[in-house]
Design a protein around this motif. Sequence first.
Motif, PDB file in Angstrom:
ATOM      1  N   ARG A 166      57.051  -0.453  18.896  1.00 17.01           N
ATOM      2  CA  ARG A 166      57.602  -0.182  20.224  1.00 17.01           C
ATOM      3  C   ARG A 166      59.032  -0.706  20.338  1.00 17.01           C
ATOM      4  O   ARG A 166      59.766  -0.314  21.240  1.00 17.01           O
ATOM      5  CB  ARG A 166      56.715  -0.822  21.293  1.00 17.01           C
ATOM      6  N   HIS A 167      59.409  -1.626  19.459  1.00 14.17           N
ATOM      7  CA  HIS A 167      60.787  -2.106  19.465  1.00 14.17           C
ATOM      8  C   HIS A 167      61.734  -1.014  18.953  1.00 14.17           C
ATOM      9  O   HIS A 167      62.845  -0.857  19.448  1.00 14.17           O
ATOM     10  CB  HIS A 167      60.932  -3.370  18.608  1.00 14.17           C
ATOM     11  N   VAL A 168      61.289  -0.255  17.950  1.00 10.68           N
ATOM     12  CA  VAL A 168      62.130   0.791  17.371  1.00 10.68           C
ATOM     13  C   VAL A 168      62.421   1.899  18.394  1.00 10.68           C
ATOM     14  O   VAL A 168      63.502   2.469  18.424  1.00 10.68           O
ATOM     15  CB  VAL A 168      61.481   1.368  16.084  1.00 10.68           C
ATOM     16  N   ASN A 181      47.824 -11.645  21.016  1.00  6.90           N
ATOM     17  CA  ASN A 181      48.330 -12.696  20.114  1.00  6.90           C
ATOM     18  C   ASN A 181      49.854 -12.855  20.192  1.00  6.90           C
ATOM     19  O   ASN A 181      50.438 -13.559  19.383  1.00  6.90           O
ATOM     20  CB  ASN A 181      47.896 -12.413  18.669  1.00  6.90           C
ATOM     21  N   GLU A 182      50.512 -12.154  21.148  1.00  5.95           N
ATOM     22  CA  GLU A 182      51.970 -12.281  21.276  1.00  5.95           C
ATOM     23  C   GLU A 182      52.326 -12.476  22.751  1.00  5.95           C
ATOM     24  O   GLU A 182      52.601 -11.515  23.464  1.00  5.95           O
ATOM     25  CB  GLU A 182      52.678 -11.025  20.733  1.00  5.95           C
ATOM     26  N   MET A 183      52.340 -13.718  23.197  1.00  2.11           N
ATOM     27  CA  MET A 183      52.576 -13.990  24.624  1.00  2.11           C
ATOM     28  C   MET A 183      54.025 -13.707  25.026  1.00  2.11           C
ATOM     29  O   MET A 183      54.354 -13.725  26.201  1.00  2.11           O
ATOM     30  CB  MET A 183      52.211 -15.440  24.976  1.00  2.11           C
ATOM     31  N   TRP A 184      54.877 -13.382  24.052  1.00  2.05           N
ATOM     32  CA  TRP A 184      56.297 -13.125  24.300  1.00  2.05           C
ATOM     33  C   TRP A 184      56.644 -11.633  24.329  1.00  2.05           C
ATOM     34  O   TRP A 184      57.743 -11.257  24.678  1.00  2.05           O
ATOM     35  CB  TRP A 184      57.132 -13.799  23.203  1.00  2.05           C
ATOM     36  N   HIS A 185      55.682 -10.779  23.957  1.00  2.19           N
ATOM     37  CA  HIS A 185      55.963  -9.349  23.797  1.00  2.19           C
ATOM     38  C   HIS A 185      55.580  -8.588  25.070  1.00  2.19           C
ATOM     39  O   HIS A 185      54.413  -8.554  25.452  1.00  2.19           O
ATOM     40  CB  HIS A 185      55.185  -8.828  22.581  1.00  2.19           C
ATOM     41  N   PHE A 186      56.582  -7.968  25.707  1.00  2.00           N
ATOM     42  CA  PHE A 186      56.359  -7.272  26.975  1.00  2.00           C
ATOM     43  C   PHE A 186      56.821  -5.826  26.893  1.00  2.00           C
ATOM     44  O   PHE A 186      57.817  -5.503  26.247  1.00  2.00           O
ATOM     45  CB  PHE A 186      57.104  -7.973  28.123  1.00  2.00           C
ATOM     46  N   VAL A 220      60.300  -5.684  24.554  1.00  2.00           N
ATOM     47  CA  VAL A 220      61.197  -6.839  24.425  1.00  2.00           C
ATOM     48  C   VAL A 220      60.347  -8.070  24.106  1.00  2.00           C
ATOM     49  O   VAL A 220      59.195  -8.172  24.540  1.00  2.00           O
ATOM     50  CB  VAL A 220      62.004  -7.112  25.718  1.00  2.00           C
ATOM     51  N   ASP A 221      60.923  -8.996  23.357  1.00  2.00           N
ATOM     52  CA  ASP A 221      60.300 -10.295  23.121  1.00  2.00           C
ATOM     53  C   ASP A 221      61.083 -11.317  23.937  1.00  2.00           C
ATOM     54  O   ASP A 221      62.298 -11.438  23.798  1.00  2.00           O
ATOM     55  CB  ASP A 221      60.320 -10.660  21.635  1.00  2.00           C
ATOM     56  N   VAL A 222      60.350 -12.024  24.783  1.00  2.00           N
ATOM     57  CA  VAL A 222      60.966 -12.885  25.794  1.00  2.00           C
ATOM     58  C   VAL A 222      60.805 -14.363  25.436  1.00  2.00           C
ATOM     59  O   VAL A 222      59.791 -14.777  24.876  1.00  2.00           O
ATOM     60  CB  VAL A 222      60.305 -12.599  27.174  1.00  2.00           C
TER      61      VAL A 222
HETATM   62 ZN   LIG Z   1      57.587  -7.699  20.223  1.00  2.00          ZN
END
Ligand SMILES: [Zn+2]
Length: 169
Positions: free
Chosen positions: A110-112, A143-148, A117-119
């Motif tokens: 989804r970044h590509v 498992n990724e609390m920073w990925h929104f 965004v990773d916050v």
């Molecule tokens: Zn991410």
Amino acid sequence: MYRWLAPLLLILTTACGPLQADAVGEADGLVAGHISPFDTSSPAITNLDPALLRAVRQAARDAAADGVELFLTTAWRSERYQRKLYEEAITKYGSEREARRYVSTPDSSRHVTGDAVDVGPTDADDWLNRHGSAYGLCQTYANEMWHFELATTPGGECPPMRADASARR
Ligand SMILES: [Zn+2]
């Protein structure tokens, strides 16, 4: 006096050329440390989906009003940057199957596509986990609390999280 300099430079240029061509840089969305969502010069920010960027900026303004600084550790990434991360993950985790739990393939990330965004830092992750849905922003991998991602309508309910990135296929 410097007759040796030209051949030396030629050797250096030739030796370093292919490395430079392979290196991932700012144009691929590489971020040095972290970046403000209001940065208008970096492809990592300018290549994001405009609706996602608007939501993140509004959240960052409101977080700041709450005394919480919100920045991005990574945002848009080029396909070749993602491929590099994916290949590094295969080396690190020992198999493609295990690597996909932590790093998406270039064609599924989804970044590509500019949709994630990773916050950071952790305080901002906490803040966004509590308030993100007001902006349509949701944590999508458990498992990724920073990925929104923009995963609901503003004020709506976030969908259930996937266990990890490998569950998206
Ligand atoms: Zn991410």
